[in-house]
Design an enzyme around this catalytic site. Sequence first.
Site, PDB file in Angstrom:
ATOM      1  N   GLY A 247       0.789  -1.226   0.000  1.00  0.00           N
ATOM      2  CA  GLY A 247       0.000   0.000   0.000  1.00  0.00           C
ATOM      3  C   GLY A 247       0.821   1.276   0.000  1.00  0.00           C
TER       4      GLY A 247
ATOM      5  N   SER B 193      -7.412  -9.091  -2.170  1.00  0.00           N
ATOM      6  CA  SER B 193      -7.914  -8.279  -1.052  1.00  0.00           C
ATOM      7  C   SER B 193      -7.143  -6.977  -0.875  1.00  0.00           C
ATOM      8  CB  SER B 193      -7.858  -9.087   0.248  1.00  0.00           C
ATOM      9  OG  SER B 193      -6.513  -9.347   0.614  1.00  0.00           O
ATOM     10  N   ASN B 194      -5.992  -6.832  -1.534  1.00  0.00           N
ATOM     11  CA  ASN B 194      -5.171  -5.629  -1.357  1.00  0.00           C
ATOM     12  C   ASN B 194      -5.130  -4.717  -2.581  1.00  0.00           C
ATOM     13  OD1 ASN B 194      -4.285  -6.362   1.263  1.00  0.00           O
ATOM     14  ND2 ASN B 194      -2.858  -7.802   0.351  1.00  0.00           N
TER      15      ASN B 194
ATOM     16  N   GLN C 126      -7.100  -2.627  -3.899  1.00  0.00           N
ATOM     17  CA  GLN C 126      -7.645  -1.271  -3.794  1.00  0.00           C
ATOM     18  C   GLN C 126      -6.590  -0.277  -3.346  1.00  0.00           C
ATOM     19  OE1 GLN C 126      -7.851  -3.343  -1.244  1.00  0.00           O
ATOM     20  NE2 GLN C 126      -7.775  -2.135   0.614  1.00  0.00           N
ATOM     21  N   ARG C 127      -5.479  -0.752  -2.781  1.00  0.00           N
ATOM     22  CA  ARG C 127      -4.435   0.167  -2.335  1.00  0.00           C
ATOM     23  C   ARG C 127      -3.055  -0.195  -2.865  1.00  0.00           C
ATOM     24  NH1 ARG C 127      -2.064  -1.979   2.502  1.00  0.00           N
ATOM     25  NH2 ARG C 127      -3.155  -3.865   3.080  1.00  0.00           N
TER      26      ARG C 127
ATOM     27  N   ASP D 179       5.366  -3.171   6.880  1.00  0.00           N
ATOM     28  CA  ASP D 179       4.094  -3.326   7.585  1.00  0.00           C
ATOM     29  C   ASP D 179       4.262  -3.981   8.955  1.00  0.00           C
ATOM     30  OD1 ASP D 179       4.704  -5.900   6.843  1.00  0.00           O
ATOM     31  OD2 ASP D 179       2.859  -6.260   5.730  1.00  0.00           O
ATOM     32  N   ASN D 180       5.511  -3.999   9.461  1.00  0.00           N
ATOM     33  CA  ASN D 180       5.722  -4.570  10.787  1.00  0.00           C
ATOM     34  C   ASN D 180       6.889  -3.861  11.478  1.00  0.00           C
ATOM     35  OD1 ASN D 180       8.316  -6.340  10.597  1.00  0.00           O
ATOM     36  ND2 ASN D 180       7.145  -6.805   8.732  1.00  0.00           N
TER      37      ASN D 180
ATOM     38  N   CYS E  92      15.012   7.120  17.567  1.00  0.00           N
ATOM     39  CA  CYS E  92      15.013   8.309  18.436  1.00  0.00           C
ATOM     40  C   CYS E  92      13.581   8.764  18.706  1.00  0.00           C
ATOM     41  CB  CYS E  92      15.784   9.455  17.779  1.00  0.00           C
ATOM     42  SG  CYS E  92      17.532   9.147  17.525  1.00  0.00           S
TER      43      CYS E  92
ATOM     44  N   CYS F 177      -2.924  -3.470   9.024  1.00  0.00           N
ATOM     45  CA  CYS F 177      -4.009  -3.040   8.130  1.00  0.00           C
ATOM     46  C   CYS F 177      -5.052  -4.143   8.003  1.00  0.00           C
ATOM     47  CB  CYS F 177      -3.444  -2.678   6.760  1.00  0.00           C
ATOM     48  SG  CYS F 177      -2.433  -1.197   6.775  1.00  0.00           S
TER      49      CYS F 177
END
Length: 190
Positions: A32, A60-61, A63-64, A122-123, A167, A181
Amino acid sequence: MLFRSHTLIPEVGEEGQLKLLDSRVLLLGAGGLGSPSALYLAAAGVGRLGIVDDDRVDASNLQRQVLHSTGRLGEWKAESAKRTLEELNPDVEVVPYVERLDAEEVERILADGWDVIVDGADNFPTRYLMNDAAVWHGIPLVHGSIYRFEGQVTVFDTAAGGPCYRCLFPLPPPPELAPSCAEGGVLGVL
């Protein structure tokens, strides 16, 4: 000329466009955040794009994750991204890394000589790993993240004396405060 609109800008000109063509950007993720980033970087004339992603294109992904299409369901995202970006701009060299980033692989990947890293991970473990590697190598890191209706982007450049991701966020949040997500949802256009 393909980049005429860029070269008309006095602050860019032909010299600036040639610098873009000579630049090397590593993208962490072809999902995304990585999808629109990669499209715009290739369209702008960045000469070399590395794409690190070990996931496959999933309906399923879409759309982005606009680098991919229904015709590429099941393909590796890094390979799908390569095809799309080279069709958009045949002058861009796309280097796909179909692998999960870990402490051993990050050194090998960064040895390919990147000017900037775009973090669309994403993690949190991957974000912290890439931050630490960027600090160690003195490579500017552009970090982005989204959640539902919110997004943020930050540039970290410790080589220029600035702070790093660690930081700003010394420790990752507990999992219940930072759903993925897939767990919490996200508005694709964000």
